[in-house]
Write an enzyme that holds these catalytic residues in place. Structure first.
Site, PDB file in Angstrom:
ATOM      1  CE  LYS A 131      -4.009   1.786   2.579  1.00 15.81           C
ATOM      2  NZ  LYS A 131      -4.903   1.497   3.725  1.00 15.81           N
ATOM      3  CG  LEU A 180      -4.561   6.681   4.269  1.00 17.70           C
ATOM      4  CD1 LEU A 180      -3.607   6.156   5.336  1.00 17.70           C
ATOM      5  CD2 LEU A 180      -4.423   5.854   3.001  1.00 17.70           C
ATOM      6  CB  SER A 206      -7.876   3.418   2.801  1.00 22.19           C
ATOM      7  OG  SER A 206      -7.148   2.767   3.828  1.00 22.19           O
ATOM      8  CB  ILE A 227      -7.936   2.938  10.831  1.00 19.81           C
ATOM      9  CG1 ILE A 227      -8.075   3.629  12.202  1.00 19.81           C
ATOM     10  CG2 ILE A 227      -8.771   3.673   9.776  1.00 19.81           C
ATOM     11  CD1 ILE A 227      -7.536   5.048  12.236  1.00 19.81           C
ATOM     12  N   GLY A 228     -10.562   0.907  10.116  1.00 13.59           N
ATOM     13  CA  GLY A 228     -12.004   0.724  10.266  1.00 13.59           C
ATOM     14  C   GLY A 228     -12.562  -0.253   9.250  1.00 13.59           C
ATOM     15  N   GLY A 229     -11.672  -1.016   8.603  1.00 13.98           N
ATOM     16  CA  GLY A 229     -12.102  -1.956   7.571  1.00 13.98           C
ATOM     17  C   GLY A 229     -11.268  -1.891   6.317  1.00 13.98           C
ATOM     18  CB  SER A 230      -8.478   0.333   5.361  1.00  8.65           C
ATOM     19  OG  SER A 230      -9.197   1.522   5.576  1.00  8.65           O
TER      20      SER A 230
END
Length: 562
Positions: A131, A180, A206, A227-230
């Site tokens: 990434k 992001l 992201s 951080i929340g599903g990336s």
């Protein structure tokens, strides 16, 4: 006069395009061709052996062939590089392209194997994609910001150092959204990444560039952040496996990021792959090189073979899985529910027990996660954007610069340190309550243990939604707030016969109603459907092992019984 941000972005794109060899340029299909995943096999650029190499999805098989010399690292890296460049021309998934550097590295590894008879490490010769936020010495790290064009890294991020030490070949970096903090991948530097199975749909975010690239089989193994599903959203949207480890298992030091200084719900690094073996070998390799000696925040966590053997889960003989059919906020679209039903039947057929999971205070947990994220995000984004004058995107719509404000996470203004502390206190209390709730399930499982793992949707959408519409991240973000190790696995894809719209239900809220009305078979045509397996905090090895069990059960089970 300083160049405008538009000029800076255009120059960067031109420099990127110049890195692609002219002989690797293909004639792209018309925009009406939606599923482009077979084009690398058919376009004539890859040799038959390169087609064989890149279509070998099991990473352990690739490593075995590299270790025995059946395939050289040079030919393997070249094969995946060519396929990655084809993918770039079809779905716009890459940022940094450094062909000579990667091929030189592969050649060195081949020479070392020939001279010593020994592999350089557990990832010997394997091409690995990264990434864009994973800094590499001598390369620009823009992370989707025009303001960071020209920002060349002086050092490799720690995880990149370890990947090199393990014998791998980092070979491309991949696209992300500006900031992001989106479940899609679009920015003013590199543009928008498309979904290979249906280019009218998003690849997620992201880590959307990773998802699209690996979905095109342009990389066997990639590293994303979550951080929340990336990691999990792009994995689910592209039919991949992807692991979200608990905080600080994989070293983050030296990587760039948004919201630096926010450490209550930290972003984590983890792998995406077309195989579970890719997930496992990555985590084993990272642990083997003692990241806690290189990153002050990395936790001491050698690979634990007993946890992988499920010593704390009855040896994996008769597990009890809990299926969460809904989070109580948004009812999943029909193919997601079908995937849950398929998984339940496969597990029961394999001899495991399956019960229902009632979500416990998921709205409060998600609200607290979003409170933490947005407490100072407005200032963070503005401080970067102001350096070049580029706008901060507030939508992922197709015409983003003209779209109406549509952010799913509006920033908060003037949050005090004391208010932020209250968010942290709430999060800690909710984590304790959820732990107690999970422990209470020992009376329901029949094993004397609490539920071994939860299986739930990655997203309520029936696969990847159209560009600009991936706005609900509750099904993944809740586990970031709780810090539970979580792994995504592919199950099925949208089926016109099986996934017709269901009669309306009693809607949970106005968003649930709008979500129901969004479902349309033509819109979501061909979209992959994945689910996630959720374990407890710091249970990465057990989560990997249990996901392997689920994956095998699904592959053995006959879906025609559904």
């Amino acid at each position: 006069m300083s160049p405008s941000w538009q000029d800076l972005a255009a120059d960067k794109k031109q420099r990127q395009a110049a890195c692609i060899p002219k002989e690797w340029v293909i004639t792209p299909p018309a925009d009406t061709v939606l599923d482009v995943r077979t084009i690398p096999d058919e376009c004539g650029l890859l040799t038959p052996k390169e087609v064989e190499i890149t279509n070998t999805t099991d990473v352990q098989n690739i490593l075995n062939n590299l270790a025995t010399g059946k395939w050289s690292s040079l030919e393997t890296t070249l094969a995946f590089y060519k396929r990655a460049i084809i993918a770039q021309q079809l779905v716009n998934c890459l940022t940094e392209i450094f062909i000579e550097r990667a091929l030189a590295r592969a050649k060195e590894l081949d020479e070392q194997l020939k001279a010593t008879g020994k592999v350089a490490g557990p990832l010997h010769g394997l091409p690995v994609s990264l990434k864009d936020q994973l800094s590499m010495r001598g390369l620009e790290t823009t992370m989707g910001w025009v303001s960071w064009i020209g920002k060349f890294s002086e050092h490799d991020a720690v995880v990149v150092q370890i990947i090199y030490d393990a014998g791998a070949v980092p070979f491309v970096r991949t696209n992300i959204p500006q900031t992001l903090m989106w479940a899609e991948s679009y920015n003013m530097v590199f543009g928008r990444t498309l979904n290979p199975a249906n280019r009218k749909l998003t690849s997620g975010g992201s880590s959307g560039g990773e998802g699209a690239l690996i979905g095109m089989r342009g990389s066997p193994l990639g590293v994303g952040s979550d951080i929340g599903g990336s990691i999990r959203i792009p994995s689910g949207y592209n039919g991949l496996y992807g692991l979200r480890p608990s905080y600080h298992r994989v070293p983050y030091a030296g990587a760039t990021n948004s919201l630096l200084g926010q450490d209550s719900i930290p972003s984590v690094l983890g792998p995406l792959s077309n195989s579970m073996s890719g997930i496992k070998v990555f985590m084993q390799a990272i642990s083997a090189y003692k990241p806690w000696t290189k990153d002050p925040l990395a936790r001491y966590a050698p690979w634990d073979a007993s946890r992988y053997a499920l010593a704390e889960h009855g040896g994996g003989k008769r597990l009890c899985f809990a299926i969460m059919w809904t989070d109580g906020m948004t009812t999943p679209h029909p193919p997601v529910t079908r995937a849950l039903e398929m998984t339940k039947r496969a597990l029961v057929t394999a001899g495991h027990k399956v019960i229902d999971w009632k979500p416990y205070r998921h709205k409060e947990i998600c609200d607290t996660v979003y409170d933490v994220w947005t407490a100072a995000s407005k200032d963070d984004y503005a401080s970067v954007a102001s350096m070049s004058g580029e706008p901060v995107l507030n939508t992922m719509e197709m015409e983003a610069e003209h779209g109406a404000p549509n952010s799913f996470l509006p920033a908060q203004d003037n949050v005090t340190a004391h208010q932020l502390w209250q968010f942290h206190k709430t999060k800690a209390a909710l984590r304790q309550e959820y732990l107690d709730y999970w422990n209470s399930t020992s009376t329901m499982t029949g094993s004397g243990r609490p539920v071994d793992a939860i299986i739930c949707p990655v997203s309520p959408y029936g696969g990847a939604p159209p560009h600009g519409h991936s706005r609900i991240v509750d099904y993944t973000a809740v586990w970031n707030g709780l810090d539970y190790a979580t792994c995504v696995f592919p199950v099925t894809r949208v089926n016109a016969t099986l996934d017709a719209k269901k009669p309306s239900h009693q809607f949970l809220n106005p968003r649930d109603k709008a979500h129901y009305e969004m479902w349309d078979l033509q819109t979501f045509w061909n979209a992959p459907i994945g689910l996630q397996l959720v374990g407890r905090c710091q249970e990465e090895e057990a989560v990997i092992a249990m996901t392997e069990i689920v994956d095998v059960a699904l592959k053995k089970w006959n879906p025609s019984k559904l």
